[in-house]
Motif scaffolding. Sequence first.
Motif, mmCIF file in Angstrom:
data_model
loop_
_atom_site.group_PDB
_atom_site.id
_atom_site.type_symbol
_atom_site.label_atom_id
_atom_site.label_comp_id
_atom_site.label_asym_id
_atom_site.label_seq_id
_atom_site.Cartn_x
_atom_site.Cartn_y
_atom_site.Cartn_z
ATOM 1 N N LEU A 45 0.250 -2.464 17.510
ATOM 2 C CA LEU A 45 0.931 -1.654 16.478
ATOM 3 C C LEU A 45 1.229 -2.525 15.258
ATOM 4 C CD1 LEU A 45 3.481 0.271 18.736
ATOM 5 C CD2 LEU A 45 1.705 1.357 17.346
ATOM 6 N N PHE A 46 1.692 -3.731 15.512
ATOM 7 C CA PHE A 46 2.069 -4.629 14.413
ATOM 8 C C PHE A 46 0.849 -5.040 13.588
ATOM 9 C CE2 PHE A 46 3.914 -8.754 12.791
ATOM 10 C CZ PHE A 46 4.888 -8.148 12.010
ATOM 11 N N ALA A 47 -0.293 -5.179 14.277
ATOM 12 C CA ALA A 47 -1.523 -5.549 13.563
ATOM 13 C C ALA A 47 -2.093 -4.363 12.781
ATOM 14 C CB ALA A 47 -2.557 -6.069 14.564
ATOM 15 N N ASN A 48 -1.967 -3.159 13.326
ATOM 16 C CA ASN A 48 -2.616 -1.989 12.712
ATOM 17 C C ASN A 48 -1.796 -1.320 11.618
ATOM 18 O OD1 ASN A 48 -4.803 -2.261 14.335
ATOM 19 N ND2 ASN A 48 -4.286 -0.597 15.732
ATOM 20 N N ILE A 49 -0.483 -1.449 11.673
ATOM 21 C CA ILE A 49 0.372 -0.743 10.710
ATOM 22 C C ILE A 49 0.967 -1.771 9.745
ATOM 23 C CG2 ILE A 49 2.405 0.737 10.422
ATOM 24 C CD1 ILE A 49 1.777 1.654 13.388
ATOM 25 N N PRO A 50 0.511 -1.758 8.495
ATOM 26 C CA PRO A 50 0.998 -2.772 7.563
ATOM 27 C C PRO A 50 2.510 -2.654 7.359
ATOM 28 C CG PRO A 50 -0.864 -1.559 6.648
ATOM 29 C CD PRO A 50 -0.425 -0.825 7.875
ATOM 30 N N SER A 51 3.195 -3.791 7.447
ATOM 31 C CA SER A 51 4.638 -3.777 7.227
ATOM 32 C C SER A 51 5.004 -5.003 6.412
ATOM 33 C CB SER A 51 5.377 -3.777 8.566
ATOM 34 O OG SER A 51 5.032 -4.936 9.275
ATOM 35 N N LEU A 57 2.301 5.338 -10.353
ATOM 36 C CA LEU A 57 0.979 5.459 -9.727
ATOM 37 C C LEU A 57 0.456 4.078 -9.323
ATOM 38 C CD1 LEU A 57 -0.546 8.080 -12.188
ATOM 39 C CD2 LEU A 57 -0.043 8.474 -9.767
ATOM 40 N N GLU A 58 0.683 3.118 -10.212
ATOM 41 C CA GLU A 58 0.217 1.760 -9.953
ATOM 42 C C GLU A 58 0.907 1.163 -8.718
ATOM 43 O OE1 GLU A 58 -0.336 -2.223 -12.729
ATOM 44 O OE2 GLU A 58 0.942 -0.600 -13.419
ATOM 45 N N ARG A 59 2.228 1.388 -8.634
ATOM 46 C CA ARG A 59 2.971 0.851 -7.485
ATOM 47 C C ARG A 59 2.555 1.546 -6.196
ATOM 48 N NH1 ARG A 59 9.320 0.022 -8.985
ATOM 49 N NH2 ARG A 59 9.338 -1.020 -6.965
ATOM 50 N N GLY A 60 2.234 2.833 -6.318
ATOM 51 C CA GLY A 60 1.920 3.608 -5.115
ATOM 52 C C GLY A 60 0.546 3.324 -4.542
ATOM 53 N N ARG A 61 -0.401 2.975 -5.421
ATOM 54 C CA ARG A 61 -1.794 2.933 -4.981
ATOM 55 C C ARG A 61 -2.023 1.946 -3.837
ATOM 56 N NH1 ARG A 61 -5.036 2.418 -9.897
ATOM 57 N NH2 ARG A 61 -3.350 3.814 -10.474
ATOM 58 N N ALA A 62 -1.453 0.761 -3.961
ATOM 59 C CA ALA A 62 -1.709 -0.261 -2.933
ATOM 60 C C ALA A 62 -0.793 -0.099 -1.721
ATOM 61 C CB ALA A 62 -1.519 -1.644 -3.539
ATOM 62 N N GLN A 63 0.200 0.784 -1.823
ATOM 63 C CA GLN A 63 1.203 0.830 -0.752
ATOM 64 C C GLN A 63 1.094 2.039 0.165
ATOM 65 O OE1 GLN A 63 5.062 0.282 -2.564
ATOM 66 N NE2 GLN A 63 4.676 -1.856 -3.010
ATOM 67 N N LEU A 64 0.114 2.912 -0.099
ATOM 68 C CA LEU A 64 -0.012 4.071 0.799
ATOM 69 C C LEU A 64 -0.419 3.576 2.188
ATOM 70 C CD1 LEU A 64 0.161 7.199 0.844
ATOM 71 C CD2 LEU A 64 -2.312 7.218 0.609
ATOM 72 N N GLY A 65 0.178 4.169 3.204
ATOM 73 C CA GLY A 65 -0.120 3.725 4.562
ATOM 74 C C GLY A 65 0.543 2.411 4.900
ATOM 75 N N THR A 66 1.727 2.184 4.370
ATOM 76 C CA THR A 66 2.483 0.976 4.739
ATOM 77 C C THR A 66 3.918 1.372 5.083
ATOM 78 O OG1 THR A 66 3.258 0.443 2.487
ATOM 79 C CG2 THR A 66 1.116 -0.458 3.143
ATOM 80 N N LEU A 67 4.487 0.566 5.969
ATOM 81 C CA LEU A 67 5.810 0.875 6.498
ATOM 82 C C LEU A 67 6.922 0.448 5.538
ATOM 83 C CD1 LEU A 67 6.916 1.973 9.192
ATOM 84 C CD2 LEU A 67 6.821 -0.356 10.085
ATOM 85 N N GLY A 68 6.703 -0.677 4.856
ATOM 86 C CA GLY A 68 7.772 -1.228 4.026
ATOM 87 C C GLY A 68 8.718 -2.040 4.887
#
Lengths: 138, 483
Positions: free
Chosen positions: B125-131, B191-202
Amino acid sequence: MPKYILIDHTADIGIDVFGASVQELFANAAFALFDIITDLSKVEGEIEYKISISGIDKEQLLVNWLHELLYLHDVKNLLFNDFCVVDITDNQLNAVVRGDVITEDKHVIKTEIKAVTYHCLSVIRDNDCWKARVIFDL
Amino acid sequence: MADDKYKIQKIDDYRWRIPREGKMRVDGIVYADEQMLKEIQKDESLQQVINVAHLPGIVGYSLGMPDIHWGYGFPIGGVAAFDIDEGVVSPGGVGYDINCGVRLLRTDLYQRDITNKMESLVNTLFANIPSGVGSHRKDLKLSLQDEKNVLRNGARWAVSQGYGTKEDLEHIEEQGCISEADPELVSDRALERGRAQLGTLGSGNHFVEVGYIAEVYDEEIARILGLEKDGITIVVHTGSRGLGYQVCDDSIRVMINASRKYNIELPDRQLCCAPINSPEGREYLAAMACAANYAFANRQMITHWVRESFESALHIGPKESQISLIYDVCHNIAKFEEHIVEGEKKRLCVHRKGATRAFPPNHPHTPDAYKSVGQPVLIPGDMGRCSYVLVGTEKAYADTFGSTCHGAGRVMSRNQAVKVSKGRSIAQELKEKGILVRADSRATLDEEIPEAYKNVTEVVNIVEHAGISKKIAQLKPLCVIKG
């Protein structure tokens, strides 16, 4: 006089910042922001950025300044360690800042700051000292 | 109970009134028991309930849920509803992390099926889900057009790209898409901030947690929700990442000017707002909907990687794991909803900041599968204790604009938490309790120590006793990944 102190806020994190001048106050606030985000001793200041910011008053100018740095951190993967506020009025600020691109093996991210809020925001002059309070959303 | 600072009146064992005075337009009402109220008064959150009561067009009450704590502008754990014609919308009433929310997945697996594979599962999970800061999936590249489709279509976009199934969409608040979204109102920076962060946990308090059902309080409803004792569950908690923060920040700048333009007197600048029917109000709501949709898509993509992680770590297929979505709730949002005010049906703009919608059985927005039992409500606790599944009630619909609590609520500042955890290994302490944790940063674990939060059980018991939600099941953590 310390550059800043952390203040307790239940959900988030706040700073009380100090400076002998407004320039120093704004520079110290930026230092505090990145001191919370990272271990600044690992940042060397290899890249230079020029920043111009405006705001309706000193308070908003402070938020906009910190927000601009946070935006550059987030989008360009930068960490800043050196802040020189060249000139500043109530509505306008010009600064030169230095920092590094984040390198995974070298830099650490201690805390992610989501935003600079307007909550409890203040910039005041107290005799010979400038003070500001800012709360960050974590 | 008498109190000097605020004139608090006891309504019953679980509700307290702060009577309207000065420029307050309505009373404040806080859900808490006597002990918890004492805790709540240690910070400024009640003052924030009072401040919100000052805003134009507020209807009924300014509400505080039992997990209330000091936020910026609005309290966290606050609910406020505004008249569409006379009321305002405030970005501070939604927060920076627009549509931060929680989703709960169920599986056909039991604790015994994963006990020996926990280490491998948490690592996968830790490897597959960017955090954590700056991480993202290398296989995901979004064009600007793709991103705008995400903002328009939310979880539907994710499903159309192969992240999950159409059935998932039925089990998301708003079916995973708020239709008023207009990507043209979202700034280039957002939009710029969002583009690289979709699919990340934060980072911070966001997590993916694998747990099991430790207690069932209502067998019949649990069965309808698909929950069974010892069954493995997964909770995903994240939001709209940098895109949402930027939308909020952009809007606050606009709203500071708008508050002046419309002569709205503000007790705190962070409460800045504009009439719902003004251009500024409408534009915020359309941009907010974009961020909300981004968050729905984000949780949907993470769900897909949770499914993949289970399959690869446990060497099983989707038929064996049967990971399905029970429900996905927003806890930072403003929504148009119909409620009964003084006997009359009214359309209101309900702000929930750190509060969850809790609609009753048979409500048109309660999903078909749960019509007979009420909308599922998911309340995550801290990493060391437990989380709860509840359902919404008629009483919530009548008394709290269909709202309830959203989590445990912090009692310790992050600064204090770091001091308390100094010299301790939080990961080791949790491991000794049988909970495996992987975090991108050690500081996150220190800030998120269980003691930093109220006991979620106490919070949930209050909303249950007050009748604004019904407790169905308790989940206990087995492994957690954090940013």
